[in-house]
Design a protein around this motif. Structure first.
Motif, PDB file in Angstrom:
ATOM      1  N   LYS A  23       7.822   5.589  -1.534  1.00 13.79           N
ATOM      2  CA  LYS A  23       8.276   6.948  -1.212  1.00 13.79           C
ATOM      3  C   LYS A  23       9.754   6.904  -0.798  1.00 13.79           C
ATOM      4  O   LYS A  23      10.563   7.721  -1.242  1.00 13.79           O
ATOM      5  CB  LYS A  23       7.416   7.512  -0.077  1.00 13.79           C
ATOM      6  CG  LYS A  23       7.747   8.938   0.293  1.00 13.79           C
ATOM      7  CD  LYS A  23       6.977   9.379   1.524  1.00 13.79           C
ATOM      8  CE  LYS A  23       7.428  10.768   1.958  1.00 13.79           C
ATOM      9  NZ  LYS A  23       6.995  11.083   3.312  1.00 13.79           N
ATOM     10  N   GLU A  24      10.092   5.925   0.052  1.00 11.57           N
ATOM     11  CA  GLU A  24      11.490   5.794   0.493  1.00 11.57           C
ATOM     12  C   GLU A  24      12.420   5.502  -0.683  1.00 11.57           C
ATOM     13  O   GLU A  24      13.602   5.821  -0.663  1.00 11.57           O
ATOM     14  CB  GLU A  24      11.613   4.677   1.546  1.00 11.57           C
ATOM     15  CG  GLU A  24      11.140   5.143   2.905  1.00 11.57           C
ATOM     16  CD  GLU A  24      10.982   4.007   3.916  1.00 11.57           C
ATOM     17  OE1 GLU A  24      11.315   2.852   3.583  1.00 11.57           O
ATOM     18  OE2 GLU A  24      10.510   4.305   5.034  1.00 11.57           O
ATOM     19  N   GLN A  25      11.841   4.898  -1.745  1.00 11.63           N
ATOM     20  CA  GLN A  25      12.624   4.578  -2.942  1.00 11.63           C
ATOM     21  C   GLN A  25      12.792   5.810  -3.839  1.00 11.63           C
ATOM     22  O   GLN A  25      13.439   5.740  -4.871  1.00 11.63           O
ATOM     23  CB  GLN A  25      11.871   3.490  -3.705  1.00 11.63           C
ATOM     24  CG  GLN A  25      12.699   2.592  -4.568  1.00 11.63           C
ATOM     25  CD  GLN A  25      11.824   1.513  -5.188  1.00 11.63           C
ATOM     26  OE1 GLN A  25      10.638   1.710  -5.448  1.00 11.63           O
ATOM     27  NE2 GLN A  25      12.408   0.358  -5.437  1.00 11.63           N
ATOM     28  N   GLY A  26      12.144   6.910  -3.456  1.00 11.04           N
ATOM     29  CA  GLY A  26      12.284   8.150  -4.213  1.00 11.04           C
ATOM     30  C   GLY A  26      11.171   8.418  -5.207  1.00 11.04           C
ATOM     31  O   GLY A  26      11.271   9.339  -6.021  1.00 11.04           O
ATOM     32  N   ARG A  27      10.104   7.636  -5.156  1.00  2.00           N
ATOM     33  CA  ARG A  27       8.976   7.872  -6.062  1.00  2.00           C
ATOM     34  C   ARG A  27       8.085   8.990  -5.520  1.00  2.00           C
ATOM     35  O   ARG A  27       8.009   9.210  -4.304  1.00  2.00           O
ATOM     36  CB  ARG A  27       8.111   6.609  -6.204  1.00  2.00           C
ATOM     37  CG  ARG A  27       8.840   5.339  -6.597  1.00  2.00           C
ATOM     38  CD  ARG A  27       9.631   5.478  -7.863  1.00  2.00           C
ATOM     39  NE  ARG A  27      10.036   4.174  -8.403  1.00  2.00           N
ATOM     40  CZ  ARG A  27      10.938   4.031  -9.349  1.00  2.00           C
ATOM     41  NH1 ARG A  27      11.549   5.070  -9.872  1.00  2.00           N
ATOM     42  NH2 ARG A  27      11.247   2.836  -9.802  1.00  2.00           N
ATOM     43  N   THR A  28       7.375   9.651  -6.431  1.00  2.00           N
ATOM     44  CA  THR A  28       6.305  10.565  -6.021  1.00  2.00           C
ATOM     45  C   THR A  28       5.035   9.727  -5.979  1.00  2.00           C
ATOM     46  O   THR A  28       4.542   9.292  -7.017  1.00  2.00           O
ATOM     47  CB  THR A  28       6.150  11.718  -7.043  1.00  2.00           C
ATOM     48  OG1 THR A  28       7.379  12.438  -7.083  1.00  2.00           O
ATOM     49  CG2 THR A  28       5.024  12.654  -6.655  1.00  2.00           C
ATOM     50  N   VAL A  29       4.522   9.478  -4.786  1.00  2.00           N
ATOM     51  CA  VAL A  29       3.466   8.480  -4.628  1.00  2.00           C
ATOM     52  C   VAL A  29       2.085   9.111  -4.475  1.00  2.00           C
ATOM     53  O   VAL A  29       1.906  10.075  -3.723  1.00  2.00           O
ATOM     54  CB  VAL A  29       3.753   7.591  -3.395  1.00  2.00           C
ATOM     55  CG1 VAL A  29       2.664   6.541  -3.214  1.00  2.00           C
ATOM     56  CG2 VAL A  29       5.115   6.922  -3.523  1.00  2.00           C
ATOM     57  N   VAL A  30       1.116   8.551  -5.209  1.00  2.00           N
ATOM     58  CA  VAL A  30      -0.295   8.925  -5.048  1.00  2.00           C
ATOM     59  C   VAL A  30      -1.027   7.675  -4.554  1.00  2.00           C
ATOM     60  O   VAL A  30      -0.897   6.595  -5.136  1.00  2.00           O
ATOM     61  CB  VAL A  30      -0.903   9.392  -6.390  1.00  2.00           C
ATOM     62  CG1 VAL A  30      -2.387   9.727  -6.212  1.00  2.00           C
ATOM     63  CG2 VAL A  30      -0.141  10.586  -6.943  1.00  2.00           C
ATOM     64  N   ALA A  31      -1.775   7.843  -3.462  1.00  2.00           N
ATOM     65  CA  ALA A  31      -2.490   6.703  -2.868  1.00  2.00           C
ATOM     66  C   ALA A  31      -3.986   6.843  -3.127  1.00  2.00           C
ATOM     67  O   ALA A  31      -4.596   7.845  -2.783  1.00  2.00           O
ATOM     68  CB  ALA A  31      -2.236   6.658  -1.363  1.00  2.00           C
ATOM     69  N   ASN A  32      -4.537   5.814  -3.743  1.00  2.00           N
ATOM     70  CA  ASN A  32      -5.988   5.796  -4.011  1.00  2.00           C
ATOM     71  C   ASN A  32      -6.732   5.122  -2.852  1.00  2.00           C
ATOM     72  O   ASN A  32      -6.174   4.310  -2.127  1.00  2.00           O
ATOM     73  CB  ASN A  32      -6.227   5.033  -5.326  1.00  2.00           C
ATOM     74  CG  ASN A  32      -7.555   4.316  -5.359  1.00  2.00           C
ATOM     75  OD1 ASN A  32      -7.624   3.125  -5.058  1.00  2.00           O
ATOM     76  ND2 ASN A  32      -8.607   5.013  -5.694  1.00  2.00           N
ATOM     77  N   PHE A  33      -7.991   5.503  -2.677  1.00  2.00           N
ATOM     78  CA  PHE A  33      -8.854   4.785  -1.722  1.00  2.00           C
ATOM     79  C   PHE A  33     -10.285   4.847  -2.238  1.00  2.00           C
ATOM     80  O   PHE A  33     -10.602   5.605  -3.163  1.00  2.00           O
ATOM     81  CB  PHE A  33      -8.742   5.370  -0.316  1.00  2.00           C
ATOM     82  CG  PHE A  33      -9.330   6.754  -0.158  1.00  2.00           C
ATOM     83  CD1 PHE A  33      -8.670   7.868  -0.658  1.00  2.00           C
ATOM     84  CD2 PHE A  33     -10.548   6.937   0.475  1.00  2.00           C
ATOM     85  CE1 PHE A  33      -9.212   9.140  -0.523  1.00  2.00           C
ATOM     86  CE2 PHE A  33     -11.100   8.206   0.613  1.00  2.00           C
ATOM     87  CZ  PHE A  33     -10.427   9.307   0.112  1.00  2.00           C
ATOM     88  N   ALA A  34     -11.175   4.047  -1.584  1.00  4.88           N
ATOM     89  CA  ALA A  34     -12.549   3.957  -2.093  1.00  4.88           C
ATOM     90  C   ALA A  34     -13.501   4.879  -1.339  1.00  4.88           C
ATOM     91  O   ALA A  34     -14.165   5.725  -1.943  1.00  4.88           O
ATOM     92  CB  ALA A  34     -13.036   2.518  -1.984  1.00  4.88           C
TER      93      ALA A  34
END
Ligand code: NDP
Length: 240
Positions: A23-34
């Protein structure tokens, strides 16, 4: 437009630190979990990042998730296969279920998600894939034939796929963390952990942020000449 990054197992431990770094690098981040909804909700509250629940070991669930993310967020151009589990026991005590669970979740997931995101990366001539292996995939570990097999499989998978992606601007690399202070390692008995730390030249367990820094480095747009490599981040415990 910011590139979309999917981080599996991204709501806790190493994965959560990777999400923050990307995110700090400027990406749009999606976080997966179980399945740990409480941890996922707390992570979402803290970071504002989108969370997606699906089992990375199940191809159909991955298919639905990748489709949903592509439609609602955008095409996945950065993929971090970080989700992993352990089901430890000597071979004598290990059931076939313990073997299958670890192979499916740690190694099968790399197949599932690379298979589903690779065609889009090829079309756009850009992709960054990082697969999280382990020091125990490099060196082996008592009581972990399943985990060591899955993780060393990841290292081979990475080198093979790197060759397939190279012409299309897709890099594929692995990170082999040493012992990092997360829930996974907190489950190791205290006396065993003390002996492990005594063998780490740097003199401490790793922090999740130590691993995240490596992932951010390998997934940067500028990292186009680094592919098929395994970056060991282990405090000098195993030099490979
Ligand atoms: P944690 O146990 O702290 O977190 C694991 C994450 O993976 C959680 O978010 C969990 O989701 C998710 N997950 C587990 N199974 C699945 C599944 N089937 N589908 C989707 N998500 C899943 O692990 P760590 O942060 O310690 O480890 C991260 C990676 O680093 C793993 O691949 C691990 O093998 C590797 N590694 C870790 C080391 C360490 O010392 N910690 C050392 C070397 C490698 P949920 O929260 O819902 O349970």
């Amino acid at each position: 437009m910011a590139r979309v990054a999917l981080v599996t197992g991204g709501t806790r431990g190493i994965g959560a630190a990777i999400c923050v770094a990307l995110k700090e690098q400027g990406r749009t981040v999606v976080a997966n979990f179980a399945g740990n909804e409480k941890a996922a909700a707390a992570f979402h509250e803290e970071t504002g990042l989108r969370v997606e629940q699906f089992d990375v070991g199940k191809l159909q669930e991955c298919e639905r998730a990748v489709q949903r993310i592509t439609e609602e967020v955008g095409p996945i151009e950065v993929l971090v296969n970080n989700a992993g589990i352990t089901r430890d026991g000597t071979l004598q005590r290990m059931s076939r279920d313990m073997w299958d669970a670890v192979i499916d979740t740690n190694l099968g997931a790399c197949f599932n998600l690379c298979k589903l995101t690779f065609p889009g990366m090829r079309e756009r001539k850009f992709g960054r894939i990082v697969n999280v292996g382990s020091i125990n995939g490099q060196a082996g570990q008592y009581g972990q034939v399943n985990y060591a097999a899955a993780k060393s499989g990841i290292h081979g998978f990475t080198k093979a796929l790197a060759q397939e992606g190279a012409r299309f601007g897709i890099t594929v690399n692995a990170i082999a963390p040493g012992y990092v202070d997360t829930d996974m390692v907190r489950a190791v008995p205290h006396d065993v952990l003390e002996k492990i730390v005594a063998r780490i030249p740097v003199g401490r367990l790793g922090h999740a942020s130590d691993i995240a820094r490596g992932v951010a480095f390998l997934t940067a747009d500028e990292a186009e000449f680094i592919t098929g490599s395994t970056l060991s981040i282990n405090g000098g415990q195993h030099m490979y």
